[in-house]
Scaffold this motif. Structure first.
Motif, PDB file in Angstrom:
ATOM      1  N   GLN A   1       5.780  24.180  -3.355  1.00 33.13           N
ATOM      2  CA  GLN A   1       5.300  23.067  -4.162  1.00 33.13           C
ATOM      3  C   GLN A   1       6.192  22.824  -5.372  1.00 33.13           C
ATOM      4  O   GLN A   1       6.432  21.689  -5.784  1.00 33.13           O
ATOM      5  N   SER A   2       6.712  23.929  -5.946  1.00 30.69           N
ATOM      6  CA  SER A   2       7.571  23.782  -7.124  1.00 30.69           C
ATOM      7  C   SER A   2       8.906  23.143  -6.774  1.00 30.69           C
ATOM      8  O   SER A   2       9.552  22.522  -7.615  1.00 30.69           O
ATOM      9  N   HIS A   3       9.318  23.266  -5.493  1.00 27.67           N
ATOM     10  CA  HIS A   3      10.593  22.696  -5.062  1.00 27.67           C
ATOM     11  C   HIS A   3      10.461  21.263  -4.569  1.00 27.67           C
ATOM     12  O   HIS A   3      11.478  20.615  -4.318  1.00 27.67           O
ATOM     13  N   CYS A   4       9.230  20.801  -4.397  1.00 29.88           N
ATOM     14  CA  CYS A   4       9.024  19.439  -3.911  1.00 29.88           C
ATOM     15  C   CYS A   4       9.367  18.451  -5.012  1.00 29.88           C
ATOM     16  O   CYS A   4       9.042  18.649  -6.180  1.00 29.88           O
TER      17      CYS A   4
ATOM     18  N   GLN B   1       6.771  17.197 -13.815  1.00 29.90           N
ATOM     19  CA  GLN B   1       6.270  18.333 -14.574  1.00 29.90           C
ATOM     20  C   GLN B   1       5.609  19.330 -13.620  1.00 29.90           C
ATOM     21  O   GLN B   1       4.704  18.967 -12.880  1.00 29.90           O
ATOM     22  N   PRO B   2       6.045  20.585 -13.583  1.00 29.78           N
ATOM     23  CA  PRO B   2       5.446  21.549 -12.656  1.00 29.78           C
ATOM     24  C   PRO B   2       4.009  21.873 -13.042  1.00 29.78           C
ATOM     25  O   PRO B   2       3.605  21.741 -14.200  1.00 29.78           O
ATOM     26  N   ALA B   3       3.248  22.291 -12.028  1.00 27.87           N
ATOM     27  CA  ALA B   3       1.847  22.623 -12.268  1.00 27.87           C
ATOM     28  C   ALA B   3       1.742  23.873 -13.127  1.00 27.87           C
ATOM     29  O   ALA B   3       2.579  24.772 -13.043  1.00 27.87           O
ATOM     30  N   SER B   4       0.713  23.933 -13.936  1.00 30.10           N
ATOM     31  CA  SER B   4       0.522  25.078 -14.817  1.00 30.10           C
ATOM     32  C   SER B   4      -0.047  26.253 -14.042  1.00 30.10           C
ATOM     33  O   SER B   4      -0.452  26.129 -12.874  1.00 30.10           O
ATOM     34  N   PHE B   5      -0.093  27.419 -14.703  1.00 31.41           N
ATOM     35  CA  PHE B   5      -0.631  28.624 -14.086  1.00 31.41           C
ATOM     36  C   PHE B   5      -2.106  28.433 -13.720  1.00 31.41           C
ATOM     37  O   PHE B   5      -2.553  28.844 -12.648  1.00 31.41           O
TER      38      PHE B   5
ATOM     39  N   LYS C   1      -6.165  25.898  -7.361  1.00 31.05           N
ATOM     40  CA  LYS C   1      -5.887  25.467  -5.989  1.00 31.05           C
ATOM     41  C   LYS C   1      -5.881  26.639  -5.012  1.00 31.05           C
ATOM     42  O   LYS C   1      -5.855  26.418  -3.795  1.00 31.05           O
ATOM     43  N   GLU C   2      -5.862  27.889  -5.556  1.00 31.36           N
ATOM     44  CA  GLU C   2      -5.857  29.095  -4.743  1.00 31.36           C
ATOM     45  C   GLU C   2      -4.681  29.100  -3.762  1.00 31.36           C
ATOM     46  O   GLU C   2      -4.824  29.376  -2.570  1.00 31.36           O
ATOM     47  N   LEU C   3      -3.508  28.784  -4.262  1.00 34.04           N
ATOM     48  CA  LEU C   3      -2.307  28.741  -3.436  1.00 34.04           C
ATOM     49  C   LEU C   3      -1.683  30.126  -3.341  1.00 34.04           C
ATOM     50  O   LEU C   3      -1.763  30.923  -4.277  1.00 34.04           O
ATOM     51  N   SER C   4      -1.056  30.400  -2.220  1.00 33.55           N
ATOM     52  CA  SER C   4      -0.327  31.656  -2.068  1.00 33.55           C
ATOM     53  C   SER C   4       1.011  31.563  -2.789  1.00 33.55           C
ATOM     54  O   SER C   4       1.407  30.494  -3.263  1.00 33.55           O
ATOM     55  N   VAL C   5       1.712  32.693  -2.858  1.00 36.29           N
ATOM     56  CA  VAL C   5       3.003  32.704  -3.542  1.00 36.29           C
ATOM     57  C   VAL C   5       3.991  31.779  -2.838  1.00 36.29           C
ATOM     58  O   VAL C   5       4.720  31.003  -3.481  1.00 36.29           O
ATOM     59  N   GLU C   6       4.020  31.829  -1.499  1.00 37.49           N
ATOM     60  CA  GLU C   6       4.931  30.973  -0.744  1.00 37.49           C
ATOM     61  C   GLU C   6       4.619  29.500  -0.940  1.00 37.49           C
ATOM     62  O   GLU C   6       5.522  28.674  -1.100  1.00 37.49           O
ATOM     63  N   GLU C   7       3.316  29.170  -0.976  1.00 39.92           N
ATOM     64  CA  GLU C   7       2.931  27.775  -1.160  1.00 39.92           C
ATOM     65  C   GLU C   7       3.278  27.277  -2.558  1.00 39.92           C
ATOM     66  O   GLU C   7       3.670  26.119  -2.743  1.00 39.92           O
ATOM     67  N   ARG C   8       3.160  28.148  -3.540  1.00 34.41           N
ATOM     68  CA  ARG C   8       3.519  27.748  -4.906  1.00 34.41           C
ATOM     69  C   ARG C   8       5.010  27.484  -5.024  1.00 34.41           C
ATOM     70  O   ARG C   8       5.442  26.550  -5.700  1.00 34.41           O
ATOM     71  N   ILE C   9       5.813  28.316  -4.345  1.00 36.63           N
ATOM     72  CA  ILE C   9       7.266  28.118  -4.381  1.00 36.63           C
ATOM     73  C   ILE C   9       7.642  26.800  -3.712  1.00 36.63           C
ATOM     74  O   ILE C   9       8.468  26.038  -4.227  1.00 36.63           O
TER      75      ILE C   9
END
Length: 266
Positions: free
Chosen positions: A218-221, A198-202, A208-216
């Motif tokens: 993480q979503s692909h992991c 299940q992907p992390a919510s908004f 977590k204060e993640l950047s856009v690149e880090e969120r992408i």
């Protein structure tokens, strides 16, 4: 029960409610400007008069798409585009002139421009063989004799339209507030749950204060699969040998005659 569960309504209800909202909004006085949008529009027209242009006058300006580089102009003065035939009597005369001066005995090449949301007309562009100048002629769809409302090419093929007109036959009376009636709601079909993590919510990502690149990333992991010890080649062979062989019927004995005339048992 959330509002999202009640989101399935008829397209006609949505268009009618959208028309009510825009009509009420344009007549509502805004706190910042102290004037309603429709009043500001009317005042701007008084200060800067503009010529009124209808869609019928400007429809040729929407013909900016092409199916292919060139089309063939037929001797009857017709062109075919996306399964539809378009005609203009002047195109018949142009075909005669182009066949005489440009390509003798052949259907000349022309360009056809169209609007995907309005299949009633197309624009035929070509070089006039007499003057040598570029000309544009609008041709009508021969299958749509009288069509007051526009229809898209997708609709003529049986597909759902990609655009809708929010204009209503019955004019909405200004009430000063938004109010509309929905004929009925449609229950949403239950969709199967997606497999996987299940992907992390908004909110979780913001915490977590993640950047856009880090969120992408993480979503692909994906979670690693459980480690399985691979079997060796010989272990696989042994597993095959250990399997019980299927029972088969014994072949029947048969007698045949050899070339020398003796009988032989097989």
């Amino acid at each position: 029960m959330t509002l999202q569960k009640y989101a399935d309504i008829k397209v006609s209800d949505f268009l009618r409610l959208l028309n009510i909202f825009l009509t009420e909004y344009s007549h509502k006085i805004h706190k910042e400007t102290k004037v309603a949008p429709i009043m500001a529009w009317n005042e701007s027209i008084k200060r800067t008069p503009r010529p009124h242009v209808s869609y019928h006058q400007a429809k040729q300006g929407f013909h900016v798409f092409k199916e292919k580089k060139t089309n063939k102009l037929q001797g009857r003065g017709t062109v075919r585009l996306l399964g539809q035939d378009f005609f203009n009597y002047e195109l018949k005369l142009i075909h005669m002139a182009m066949s005489k001066y440009v390509k003798k005995g052949e259907n000349p090449d022309i360009e056809v421009f169209f609007d995907p949301f309005d299949a009633r007309y197309v624009t035929v562009s070509f070089i006039d063989p007499i003057t040598g100048k570029e000309r544009d002629i609008m041709a009508d769809n021969i299958n749509l004799d009288i069509m007051p409302k526009m229809v898209s090419f997708d609709e003529l093929k049986g597909f759902k339209p990609k655009s809708y007109d929010i204009l209503q036959e019955k004019k909405h009376d200004i009430t000063g507030y938004y109010q509309g009636k929905i004929e009925r709601f449609y229950s949403q079909a239950t969709r199967p749950k997606r497999s996987g993590t299940q992907p992390a919510s908004f909110e979780e990502n913001n915490a977590k204060e993640l950047s856009v690149e880090e969120r992408i990333k993480q979503s692909h992991c994906e979670k690693p699969k459980a480690n399985r010890e691979p079997k060796s080649f010989y272990a696989n062979l042994k597993a095959i040998d250990d399997k019980t062989a299927p029972k088969t019927k014994a072949p029947k004995e048969s007698m045949t005659t050899t070339p020398s005339g003796k009988k032989r048992k097989w």
